[in-house]
Design a protein around this motif. Sequence first.
Motif: not given
Length: 270
Positions: A12, A23, A26, A31-33, A85, A87-88, A90, A116, A120
Amino acid sequence: MNALDPADEFGEDDEETPPNMARVFDFAIGGTENLQVDREFSAEVDLVMPGMSALCRDHRRFSAAVVDHWCAEGVDQFLELGSGLPTVDHVHTRARRTHPGARVAYVDWDARTVAHARRLVAGEQGVSVLHADAGDAAAVLGSPEVSEVLDLSRPVGVLAVGVLHYVHDDAAAAEAVHVYTDALVPGSGLAISHLTSTAREDIHAWATMNHGGWSYAPRLRDPADMAPWLTGFSVVGPGWVSAPDWRPEPPAPGPEITASGLWGVVARRG
Ligand SMILES: C[S@@+](CC[C@H](N)C(=O)[O-])C[C@H]1O[C@@H](n2cnc3c(N)ncnc32)[C@H](O)[C@@H]1O
């Protein structure tokens, strides 16, 4: 190696990778990914289509509202097609606020994204990430990542949020949706958010630009194109609406155009 197998070497923090749709998404939703290459690419896209980041956030508003609705209805299993992804906020995070044991199978066809995403959700019981083309519904439903996580004899919420516009062939998209919906028992749901160019010339410009290398052009559709996909299902709430505005209540007719550039619909097998 199978062309769809994620390679282990995808790291990543690999700044050599090309921009990646999941990404970039994201980044747009806070997000940070994501990597520098994704953030730079996002800025380039904004020059063609200034509303791109807002579209990503609108997809996410829609999916959050749908997951909350299904959870309130007692649905605790979810299949997300074109998941990107996790992430936020989800699907599994959102659903587990209501159902701590909620089970989620994510599906994405991008190898880097899958590698990825698996990192996570590593250690999350009842959450899987399948590497597959969502258009190949039989393969998705027959995979261990889906059959070992989801119990198809109980209701499942299927999310196709921002993905079916990447299945260009109309007949293939319709067939895939029918294979998924045929597998669902009463009480199950289907949610779709989909790009349209109606009243959004910027989306049309973006869809028709050269997408070589980093992404793929979406096929733009309107409700008349997609309504046949919902055969056997009842539309829930307002019908086809601007996706970020979807709520289970009140059941009012949808608008003729969507200001967001995204149609959203939720349907239920009765
Ligand atoms: C716009 S993002 C949506 C992400 C996610 N649904 C969400 O709401 O956060 C689209 C994702 O769909 C994936 N995708 C596109 N076409 C696909 C296909 N035919 N099968 C599986 N995944 C696909 C892309 O790799 C990308 O991660």
